[in-house]
Scaffold this active site. Structure first.
Site, mmCIF file in Angstrom:
data_model
loop_
_atom_site.group_PDB
_atom_site.id
_atom_site.type_symbol
_atom_site.label_atom_id
_atom_site.label_comp_id
_atom_site.label_asym_id
_atom_site.label_seq_id
_atom_site.Cartn_x
_atom_site.Cartn_y
_atom_site.Cartn_z
ATOM 1 N N ASN A 220 -6.271 17.952 4.802
ATOM 2 C CA ASN A 220 -5.715 18.368 3.504
ATOM 3 C C ASN A 220 -6.824 18.944 2.636
ATOM 4 O OD1 ASN A 220 -6.953 16.147 1.921
ATOM 5 N ND2 ASN A 220 -5.705 14.914 3.297
ATOM 6 N N LYS A 299 -8.633 21.580 25.198
ATOM 7 C CA LYS A 299 -8.028 22.475 24.219
ATOM 8 C C LYS A 299 -6.615 22.873 24.674
ATOM 9 C CE LYS A 299 -8.601 26.895 22.016
ATOM 10 N NZ LYS A 299 -9.177 28.220 22.118
ATOM 11 N N ILE A 317 -4.523 2.011 4.064
ATOM 12 C CA ILE A 317 -5.813 1.349 3.825
ATOM 13 C C ILE A 317 -5.762 0.508 2.552
ATOM 14 C CG2 ILE A 317 -8.281 1.742 3.452
ATOM 15 C CD1 ILE A 317 -7.845 4.448 4.996
HETATM 16 O O1 C5P Z 1 1.261 6.519 -0.421
HETATM 17 P P1 C5P Z 1 0.285 7.498 -0.930
HETATM 18 O O2 C5P Z 1 -0.510 8.175 0.175
HETATM 19 O O3 C5P Z 1 0.778 8.493 -1.917
HETATM 20 O O4 C5P Z 1 -0.732 6.580 -1.773
HETATM 21 C C1 C5P Z 1 -1.897 7.066 -2.317
HETATM 22 C C2 C5P Z 1 -2.909 5.956 -2.418
HETATM 23 O O5 C5P Z 1 -2.951 5.194 -1.227
HETATM 24 C C3 C5P Z 1 -4.324 6.477 -2.577
HETATM 25 O O6 C5P Z 1 -5.044 5.535 -3.307
HETATM 26 C C4 C5P Z 1 -4.820 6.580 -1.145
HETATM 27 O O7 C5P Z 1 -6.218 6.550 -1.066
HETATM 28 C C5 C5P Z 1 -4.170 5.355 -0.539
HETATM 29 N N1 C5P Z 1 -3.848 5.474 0.890
HETATM 30 C C6 C5P Z 1 -4.512 4.704 1.799
HETATM 31 N N2 C5P Z 1 -4.175 4.748 3.133
HETATM 32 C C7 C5P Z 1 -3.199 5.567 3.549
HETATM 33 C C8 C5P Z 1 -2.500 6.376 2.644
HETATM 34 C C9 C5P Z 1 -2.859 6.304 1.305
HETATM 35 O O8 C5P Z 1 -5.423 3.954 1.410
HETATM 36 N N3 C5P Z 1 -2.899 5.618 4.826
#
Ligand code: C5P
Length: 414
Positions: A220, A299, A317
């Protein structure tokens, strides 16, 4: 307090196209309280006029070693003694070579020999010139003479090439100058009691990359700027900071530990390993929600007109950190394009966070890859609006807000 209050900075400008950024650099250094004097090489004057720099610095600009009038006003030895810190930006390959050799055939190179002040250079040149062994040897020489090297950054260059060699952007140069001055002149801030001393902050930043095959990935637009700005702000207030970062193109703030990761799985593993020892966890990373089910070992060849990738959900996370028995004060981010408050409050509750900072990434001039951002910060009981401002300033205000909430929650517990 302004970090550079009362500090005398001599800005040396040599002849590169990035010289056009120096009036802004002078203004931002002055914003931090510095008194700035400018010295220009002959080459620099082909890119920007002394009059412009005189106007923004509010000091006479020096450009000649052999000018009797200038020597009468402030001679080169006096100027060398006046400076608390010398920043050369942009520093061309030619200027770097001269100072590495100890030459003194113009005012700027002479000042470098004559000063006892710390010197930093911000190289700016074509990527091939930067990688040239001669330049690299000169940089090594300057590092052995205790010069600080700010950058260079990577990206598209004025000549059309892409690669390392761009002068760092002005906000980054100002931040590095503040850090260097605080380090080399500890009196700069030491009288203040640092509010985050003794705390350990763990911050995730940047994007993650989810491999498809050995050459392709899903990712992203996150630049990591916000996470790194938060790390810097917490570190400046005395915290010990660890950044777990996906692939970014940013220099790590002085004294912060950086753990580099690529995928969400790696970031998850590092976050859970370090979170139990942290007081505050800020999840600023733009973590990929899904990863490829089976990464191809070779690939993938182009064949059919359409193809399908099977994706599986990545671990969350921040939610997993918030679920730890000995969890740190946990702050999440919510980047939304609509119904910002609704989605942010939902995430706050669902992921069991202590705080969530929400921003509208669809709004012009803020969010991903931009220099500025605006946030609304929610806890279970209140909200605070931090309006559009630079990510560095916003990070300072957010860190202060986290600290306020953290100290209140500690008081309630005791
Ligand atoms: O659910 P969403 O991705 O919108 O949530 C955003 C928050 O969750 C951010 O703080 C992002 O760093 C954290 N996040 C995470 N692990 C993920 C997805 C999002 O820690 N797999």
């Amino acid at each position: 307090m302004q970090i550079l209050q009362g500090k005398k900075i001599l800005l040396g400008i040599s002849g590169g196209i990035a010289a056009y950024k120096t009036p802004e650099l002078v203004r931002r250094l002055k914003d931090q309280g510095a008194d700035v004097r400018v010295v220009m090489t002959e080459g620099a004057k082909a890119f920007i006029t002394p009059l412009t720099l005189q106007a923004v610095s509010a000091n006479a600009v020096s450009d000649s070693l052999l000018d009797t009038q200038a020597e009468l006003a402030m001679g080169h030895i006096e100027l060398a003694k006046w400076a608390d810190f010398i920043l050369i930006a942009p520093a061309t390959a030619d200027l770097i070579a001269k100072i590495a050799l100890g030459m003194a055939n113009d005012l700027l190179t002479t000042l470098c020999l004559a000063t006892a002040a710390p010197i930093a250079i911000a190289p700016a040149m074509n990527q091939q010139m930067w990688h040239n062994q001669a330049t690299q040897n000169n940089i090594k020489t300057l590092m052995s003479y205790r010069y600080s090297i700010f950058g260079p950054g990577a990206g598209e260059q004025a000549c059309g090439d892409i690669g390392l060699g761009r002068m760092l952007d002005v906000p980054e140069l100002v931040t590095l100058t503040c850090e260097q001055i605080a380090k080399t002149m500890p009196d700069a801030n030491s009288s203040e009691q640092k509010p985050l001393s003794g705390q350990h902050w763990l911050i995730t930043a940047g994007p993650t990359r989810e491999a498809i095959d050995p050459v392709r990935y899903i990712s992203n637009h996150s630049s990591g700027k916000m996470g790194f700005a938060i790390a810097r702000a917490a570190q400046e207030l005395g915290a010990e900071v660890t950044i777990i970062s996906g692939p970014v193109n940013l220099s790590t703030p002085e004294s912060c530990q950086k753990i580099s990761v690529t995928s969400a799985t790696e970031m998850h593993q590092q976050a859970l390993e370090h979170a139990p020892a942290a007081d505050v966890f800020v999840a600023c990373a733009a973590v990929a929600d899904y990863r490829i089910d089976h990464i191809a070992s070779e690939k993938i060849k182009k064949s059919q007109d359409t193809m399908q990738l099977n994706l599986i959900k990545n671990p969350d996370i921040v939610a997993d950190v918030a679920a730890l028995a000995n969890k740190p004060f946990t702050v999440g981010f919510a980047a939304e394009t609509q119904d910002v408050e609704h989605y942010a409050r939902d995430k706050l509750a669902r992921k069991k966070l202590d705080m969530i900072a929400a921003n509208n990434v669809a709004a012009a001039g803020q969010g991903f890859n931009s220099e500025d951002n605006a946030l609304t910060v929610f806890t279970a009981t209140d909200e605070k609006v931090l309006p559009l401002m630079s990510k560095n300033e916003l990070a300072k205000q957010l860190v202060q807000h986290i600290q306020d909430k953290l100290s209140k929650s500690l008081k309630t517990k005791s």
